[in-house]
Design a protein around this motif. Structure first.
Motif, PDB file in Angstrom:
ATOM      1  N   VAL A  30     -33.242  22.677  13.022  1.00 33.34           N
ATOM      2  CA  VAL A  30     -31.911  23.278  12.995  1.00 33.34           C
ATOM      3  C   VAL A  30     -30.885  22.173  12.790  1.00 33.34           C
ATOM      4  O   VAL A  30     -30.949  21.137  13.446  1.00 33.34           O
ATOM      5  CB  VAL A  30     -31.603  24.009  14.328  1.00 33.34           C
ATOM      6  CG1 VAL A  30     -30.221  24.636  14.291  1.00 33.34           C
ATOM      7  CG2 VAL A  30     -32.662  25.053  14.637  1.00 33.34           C
ATOM      8  N   PHE A  50     -26.793  21.515  12.981  1.00 30.76           N
ATOM      9  CA  PHE A  50     -25.477  21.990  13.386  1.00 30.76           C
ATOM     10  C   PHE A  50     -24.435  21.105  12.724  1.00 30.76           C
ATOM     11  O   PHE A  50     -24.438  19.893  12.932  1.00 30.76           O
ATOM     12  CB  PHE A  50     -25.303  21.900  14.906  1.00 30.76           C
ATOM     13  CG  PHE A  50     -26.126  22.889  15.676  1.00 30.76           C
ATOM     14  CD1 PHE A  50     -25.627  24.145  15.974  1.00 30.76           C
ATOM     15  CD2 PHE A  50     -27.402  22.554  16.091  1.00 30.76           C
ATOM     16  CE1 PHE A  50     -26.400  25.055  16.682  1.00 30.76           C
ATOM     17  CE2 PHE A  50     -28.177  23.461  16.802  1.00 30.76           C
ATOM     18  CZ  PHE A  50     -27.672  24.714  17.096  1.00 30.76           C
ATOM     19  N   CYS A  51     -23.564  21.676  11.907  1.00 25.85           N
ATOM     20  CA  CYS A  51     -22.403  20.967  11.367  1.00 25.85           C
ATOM     21  C   CYS A  51     -21.263  21.272  12.330  1.00 25.85           C
ATOM     22  O   CYS A  51     -20.715  22.370  12.323  1.00 25.85           O
ATOM     23  CB  CYS A  51     -22.065  21.460   9.963  1.00 25.85           C
ATOM     24  SG  CYS A  51     -23.317  21.079   8.732  1.00 25.85           S
ATOM     25  N   TRP A  52     -20.941  20.315  13.202  1.00 29.49           N
ATOM     26  CA  TRP A  52     -20.010  20.554  14.312  1.00 29.49           C
ATOM     27  C   TRP A  52     -18.690  19.849  14.047  1.00 29.49           C
ATOM     28  O   TRP A  52     -18.646  18.644  13.867  1.00 29.49           O
ATOM     29  CB  TRP A  52     -20.616  20.021  15.612  1.00 29.49           C
ATOM     30  CG  TRP A  52     -20.164  20.807  16.785  1.00 29.49           C
ATOM     31  CD1 TRP A  52     -18.965  20.708  17.436  1.00 29.49           C
ATOM     32  CD2 TRP A  52     -20.886  21.829  17.450  1.00 29.49           C
ATOM     33  NE1 TRP A  52     -18.891  21.597  18.458  1.00 29.49           N
ATOM     34  CE2 TRP A  52     -20.067  22.300  18.495  1.00 29.49           C
ATOM     35  CE3 TRP A  52     -22.146  22.389  17.279  1.00 29.49           C
ATOM     36  CZ2 TRP A  52     -20.475  23.319  19.353  1.00 29.49           C
ATOM     37  CZ3 TRP A  52     -22.544  23.395  18.131  1.00 29.49           C
ATOM     38  CH2 TRP A  52     -21.719  23.844  19.152  1.00 29.49           C
ATOM     39  N   ASP A  78     -13.247  20.802  17.175  1.00 27.69           N
ATOM     40  CA  ASP A  78     -13.537  22.172  17.622  1.00 27.69           C
ATOM     41  C   ASP A  78     -12.787  22.436  18.921  1.00 27.69           C
ATOM     42  O   ASP A  78     -12.976  21.732  19.911  1.00 27.69           O
ATOM     43  CB  ASP A  78     -15.041  22.352  17.841  1.00 27.69           C
ATOM     44  CG  ASP A  78     -15.421  23.804  18.076  1.00 27.69           C
ATOM     45  OD1 ASP A  78     -14.705  24.503  18.820  1.00 27.69           O
ATOM     46  OD2 ASP A  78     -16.439  24.237  17.520  1.00 27.69           O
ATOM     47  N   ALA A 105     -21.215  19.640  23.242  1.00 27.68           N
ATOM     48  CA  ALA A 105     -22.275  20.396  22.564  1.00 27.68           C
ATOM     49  C   ALA A 105     -23.599  19.634  22.533  1.00 27.68           C
ATOM     50  O   ALA A 105     -24.663  20.242  22.555  1.00 27.68           O
ATOM     51  CB  ALA A 105     -21.843  20.730  21.139  1.00 27.68           C
ATOM     52  N   ARG A 106     -23.532  18.300  22.488  1.00 24.48           N
ATOM     53  CA  ARG A 106     -24.755  17.491  22.361  1.00 24.48           C
ATOM     54  C   ARG A 106     -25.827  17.816  23.400  1.00 24.48           C
ATOM     55  O   ARG A 106     -26.999  17.964  23.046  1.00 24.48           O
ATOM     56  CB  ARG A 106     -24.422  16.011  22.382  1.00 24.48           C
ATOM     57  CG  ARG A 106     -23.906  15.520  21.078  1.00 24.48           C
ATOM     58  CD  ARG A 106     -23.916  14.024  20.935  1.00 24.48           C
ATOM     59  NE  ARG A 106     -23.204  13.698  19.716  1.00 24.48           N
ATOM     60  CZ  ARG A 106     -23.696  13.842  18.498  1.00 24.48           C
ATOM     61  NH1 ARG A 106     -24.915  14.287  18.337  1.00 24.48           N
ATOM     62  NH2 ARG A 106     -22.975  13.543  17.437  1.00 24.48           N
ATOM     63  N   VAL A 109     -27.379  21.197  22.355  1.00 20.00           N
ATOM     64  CA  VAL A 109     -28.169  21.057  21.128  1.00 20.00           C
ATOM     65  C   VAL A 109     -29.430  20.247  21.427  1.00 20.00           C
ATOM     66  O   VAL A 109     -30.502  20.521  20.876  1.00 20.00           O
ATOM     67  CB  VAL A 109     -27.317  20.411  20.015  1.00 20.00           C
ATOM     68  CG1 VAL A 109     -28.174  20.057  18.808  1.00 20.00           C
ATOM     69  CG2 VAL A 109     -26.180  21.347  19.614  1.00 20.00           C
ATOM     70  N   ALA A 151     -33.554  19.927  16.740  1.00 23.60           N
ATOM     71  CA  ALA A 151     -32.170  20.137  16.315  1.00 23.60           C
ATOM     72  C   ALA A 151     -31.464  18.821  16.035  1.00 23.60           C
ATOM     73  O   ALA A 151     -31.742  17.803  16.661  1.00 23.60           O
ATOM     74  CB  ALA A 151     -31.412  20.918  17.376  1.00 23.60           C
ATOM     75  N   LEU A 188     -27.398  17.449  15.418  1.00 22.58           N
ATOM     76  CA  LEU A 188     -25.970  17.760  15.434  1.00 22.58           C
ATOM     77  C   LEU A 188     -25.255  16.710  14.597  1.00 22.58           C
ATOM     78  O   LEU A 188     -25.338  15.517  14.879  1.00 22.58           O
ATOM     79  CB  LEU A 188     -25.418  17.746  16.861  1.00 22.58           C
ATOM     80  CG  LEU A 188     -23.986  18.231  17.011  1.00 22.58           C
ATOM     81  CD1 LEU A 188     -23.805  18.944  18.335  1.00 22.58           C
ATOM     82  CD2 LEU A 188     -22.986  17.106  16.890  1.00 22.58           C
ATOM     83  N   CYS A 230     -19.915  19.531   4.087  1.00 23.58           N
ATOM     84  CA  CYS A 230     -20.962  20.266   4.813  1.00 23.58           C
ATOM     85  C   CYS A 230     -22.122  20.617   3.878  1.00 23.58           C
ATOM     86  O   CYS A 230     -23.283  20.526   4.274  1.00 23.58           O
ATOM     87  CB  CYS A 230     -20.379  21.520   5.454  1.00 23.58           C
ATOM     88  SG  CYS A 230     -19.349  21.174   6.899  1.00 23.58           S
TER      89      CYS A 230
END
Length: 112
Positions: A48, A50-52, A56, A64-65, A68, A74, A76, A93
């Motif tokens: 997975v 994640f484009c964070w 945000d 978030a880390r 994730v 995953a 990030l 992205c």
């Protein structure tokens, strides 16, 4: 689109998307029924990405880390932008996603 602007002008409607989300999440405290447990996150076995967004407003990348990190495969990637960074920097992205799909992690995704 004018839809968000028109909706924000109606009495009783949220003035912004952000204020609507904060109201739904009781001012940034997620409800248990809207979040995944550590066990559920650990069961995600596919790679997975994640484009964070660095800016945000709901959950900064540093917060978030750890979440994730509970997903075994995953990644990030911090990118310029807010809650929907793919709208702020679609080309950046897209480049990340393309590179990810061609990487060792992404090879498992395309190999099925």
């Amino acid at each position: 689109s004018d839809l968000p602007r028109l909706a924000a002008g109606r009495p009783g409607n949220a003035a912004t998307v952000g204020s609507q989300h904060r109201a739904l999440d009781k001012f940034r405290v997620p409800r248990p029924e809207t979040t995944m447990t550590a066990g559920e996150l650990a069961r995600i076995t596919v790679p997975v990405l994640f484009c964070w967004g660095r800016d945000d407003p709901y959950l900064p990348p540093a917060a978030a880390r750890p979440l994730v990190g509970q997903i075994p495969r995953a990644t990030l990637a911090e990118v310029p932008g807010g809650h929907a960074p793919w709208l702020d920097d679609p080309a950046g992205c897209a480049r990340l996603i393309t590179d990810y799909l061609h990487s060792a992690n992404g090879a498992a995704v395309t190999a099925g």
